[in-house]
Design a protein around this motif. Sequence first.
Motif, PDB file in Angstrom:
ATOM      1  N   TRP A   1       0.763  -1.275  -0.083  1.00  0.00           N
ATOM      2  CA  TRP A   1       0.011   0.203   0.086  1.00  0.00           C
ATOM      3  C   TRP A   1       0.747   1.160  -0.010  1.00  0.00           C
ATOM      4  CZ3 TRP A   1      -0.639   3.831   3.683  1.00  0.00           C
ATOM      5  CH2 TRP A   1      -1.445   4.648   3.719  1.00  0.00           C
ATOM      6  N   VAL A   2       2.052   1.375   1.033  1.00  0.00           N
ATOM      7  CA  VAL A   2       2.573   2.616   0.874  1.00  0.00           C
ATOM      8  C   VAL A   2       3.179   2.589  -0.370  1.00  0.00           C
ATOM      9  CG1 VAL A   2       4.892   1.388   2.048  1.00  0.00           C
ATOM     10  CG2 VAL A   2       4.234   3.904   2.559  1.00  0.00           C
ATOM     11  N   GLN A   3       3.942   1.798  -0.889  1.00  0.00           N
ATOM     12  CA  GLN A   3       4.881   1.692  -2.003  1.00  0.00           C
ATOM     13  C   GLN A   3       3.819   2.320  -3.238  1.00  0.00           C
ATOM     14  OE1 GLN A   3       8.114  -0.882  -2.650  1.00  0.00           O
ATOM     15  NE2 GLN A   3       7.295  -2.061  -1.242  1.00  0.00           N
ATOM     16  N   ALA A   4       2.713   1.835  -3.458  1.00  0.00           N
ATOM     17  CA  ALA A   4       1.867   2.173  -4.403  1.00  0.00           C
ATOM     18  C   ALA A   4       1.309   3.508  -4.077  1.00  0.00           C
ATOM     19  CB  ALA A   4       0.547   1.104  -4.293  1.00  0.00           C
TER      20      ALA A   4
ATOM     21  N   VAL B   1      -4.225  -3.557  -4.682  1.00  0.00           N
ATOM     22  CA  VAL B   1      -3.779  -2.269  -5.304  1.00  0.00           C
ATOM     23  C   VAL B   1      -3.904  -2.196  -6.587  1.00  0.00           C
ATOM     24  CG1 VAL B   1      -2.123  -1.720  -3.337  1.00  0.00           C
ATOM     25  CG2 VAL B   1      -1.415  -2.994  -5.137  1.00  0.00           C
ATOM     26  N   ASP B   2      -4.544  -3.292  -7.341  1.00  0.00           N
ATOM     27  CA  ASP B   2      -4.720  -3.306  -8.830  1.00  0.00           C
ATOM     28  C   ASP B   2      -3.350  -2.905  -9.760  1.00  0.00           C
ATOM     29  OD1 ASP B   2      -6.365  -3.360 -11.094  1.00  0.00           O
ATOM     30  OD2 ASP B   2      -6.358  -1.177 -11.418  1.00  0.00           O
ATOM     31  N   ARG B   3      -2.440  -4.087  -9.316  1.00  0.00           N
ATOM     32  CA  ARG B   3      -1.153  -4.060 -10.033  1.00  0.00           C
ATOM     33  C   ARG B   3      -0.513  -5.329 -10.557  1.00  0.00           C
ATOM     34  NH1 ARG B   3      -2.055   0.461  -8.944  1.00  0.00           N
ATOM     35  NH2 ARG B   3      -0.737   2.197  -8.225  1.00  0.00           N
ATOM     36  N   TRP B   4      -0.017  -5.530 -11.604  1.00  0.00           N
ATOM     37  CA  TRP B   4       0.621  -6.522 -12.007  1.00  0.00           C
ATOM     38  C   TRP B   4       1.754  -7.022 -11.183  1.00  0.00           C
ATOM     39  CZ3 TRP B   4      -0.561  -9.265 -16.624  1.00  0.00           C
ATOM     40  CH2 TRP B   4      -1.606  -8.761 -17.333  1.00  0.00           C
TER      41      TRP B   4
ATOM     42  N   GLY C   1      -6.479   0.949  -2.114  1.00  0.00           N
ATOM     43  CA  GLY C   1      -5.286   2.001  -2.305  1.00  0.00           C
ATOM     44  C   GLY C   1      -5.516   3.277  -1.847  1.00  0.00           C
ATOM     45  N   ARG C   2      -6.720   3.852  -1.507  1.00  0.00           N
ATOM     46  CA  ARG C   2      -7.023   5.199  -1.190  1.00  0.00           C
ATOM     47  C   ARG C   2      -7.061   5.252   0.382  1.00  0.00           C
ATOM     48  NH1 ARG C   2      -9.171   8.413  -5.181  1.00  0.00           N
ATOM     49  NH2 ARG C   2     -10.055   7.353  -7.014  1.00  0.00           N
ATOM     50  N   TRP C   3      -7.871   4.468   0.951  1.00  0.00           N
ATOM     51  CA  TRP C   3      -7.710   4.338   2.338  1.00  0.00           C
ATOM     52  C   TRP C   3      -6.993   3.557   3.118  1.00  0.00           C
ATOM     53  CZ3 TRP C   3     -12.909   4.143  -0.229  1.00  0.00           C
ATOM     54  CH2 TRP C   3     -13.252   5.495  -0.628  1.00  0.00           C
ATOM     55  N   GLY C   4      -6.328   2.554   2.591  1.00  0.00           N
ATOM     56  CA  GLY C   4      -5.461   1.551   3.257  1.00  0.00           C
ATOM     57  C   GLY C   4      -6.264   0.523   4.317  1.00  0.00           C
TER      58      GLY C   4
ATOM     59  N   SER D   1     -10.421  -1.389   6.053  1.00  0.00           N
ATOM     60  CA  SER D   1     -10.914  -2.606   6.838  1.00  0.00           C
ATOM     61  C   SER D   1     -11.312  -2.573   8.057  1.00  0.00           C
ATOM     62  CB  SER D   1      -9.420  -3.485   7.186  1.00  0.00           C
ATOM     63  OG  SER D   1      -8.754  -3.757   5.804  1.00  0.00           O
ATOM     64  N   LEU D   2     -10.872  -1.382   8.670  1.00  0.00           N
ATOM     65  CA  LEU D   2     -11.457  -1.106  10.185  1.00  0.00           C
ATOM     66  C   LEU D   2     -12.838  -0.609  10.005  1.00  0.00           C
ATOM     67  CD1 LEU D   2     -11.186  -0.519  13.204  1.00  0.00           C
ATOM     68  CD2 LEU D   2     -10.268   1.688  12.563  1.00  0.00           C
ATOM     69  N   PHE D   3     -13.220   0.077   9.012  1.00  0.00           N
ATOM     70  CA  PHE D   3     -14.631   0.530   8.965  1.00  0.00           C
ATOM     71  C   PHE D   3     -15.446  -0.496   8.454  1.00  0.00           C
ATOM     72  CE2 PHE D   3     -12.717   5.218   7.957  1.00  0.00           C
ATOM     73  CZ  PHE D   3     -12.888   5.280   9.254  1.00  0.00           C
ATOM     74  N   LEU D   4     -14.930  -1.479   7.856  1.00  0.00           N
ATOM     75  CA  LEU D   4     -15.851  -2.633   7.301  1.00  0.00           C
ATOM     76  C   LEU D   4     -16.021  -3.635   8.448  1.00  0.00           C
ATOM     77  CD1 LEU D   4     -14.342  -3.409   3.733  1.00  0.00           C
ATOM     78  CD2 LEU D   4     -16.482  -2.255   4.334  1.00  0.00           C
ATOM     79  N   ASN D   5     -15.160  -3.641   9.281  1.00  0.00           N
ATOM     80  CA  ASN D   5     -15.126  -4.700  10.305  1.00  0.00           C
ATOM     81  C   ASN D   5     -16.279  -4.122  11.307  1.00  0.00           C
ATOM     82  OD1 ASN D   5     -13.482  -6.702   9.659  1.00  0.00           O
ATOM     83  ND2 ASN D   5     -11.625  -5.638  10.461  1.00  0.00           N
TER      84      ASN D   5
END
Length: 212
Positions: free
Chosen positions: A80-83, A118-121, A166-169, A173-177
């Motif tokens: 995430w941080v590198q993307a 992150v939608d990456r190859w 990719g936007r919220w990292g 996951s916290l909000f969904l949980n």
Amino acid sequence: MTNSLFLRQGTQDLARYDKVRLVPLGEYIPGQRWWGRWVQRLSPLNADTVPGDRRQRVDTPWGRVIFLLCYESAYPGRVWVQARHGGEFILSSANNAHYAATMPAQHHAQDVARAIEVDRWVARATNTGYSAVIAPTGHTLWRSPLNQPAVHRETLHRRQTATPYGRWGNWLSLFLNIGALYRLFGDRDRFRGPGPPPKMGPRRSWCGNYSI
């Protein structure tokens, strides 16, 4: 000493990445200052590995790379941080020679998850397998056999898209949980058994005169 990955073309070093997330007891002794003398007896290490700079960015002639070394693929935050800082595709490398046959499959599954997040190859390079090419959808386009030399050629596409993760990292996951827990425990009627029948008021009768 660092655990590093070098990207080379011929005899020229094009890029270097120093592993950030190290494996306890395998690459460093946790709490070295307090109990390292006793824990050292359980570890084959003769020296601690130094973690790489979390802020390192790796640029190559083909674009900015998201690097993963070994078990770093188990940590979504490293991708995430590198993307977030412009990484356009993922290069993952692992040494699974010392582990059971289930470990390569586990590493491969982790890289599939990172590709989707992150939608990456992803291009995986390992010494004993599985080496692979993974599309951003999570589909494995090619995977090498175990313990056999293999060469494969594939085209990777640079991407700069941003998925919800990719936007919220990990905040996503916290909000969904939290939402799932509220849905599960917030609706208390789901856990109540059938209650008593509703009370009925006194029955009334009415009589009238009808004429035709």
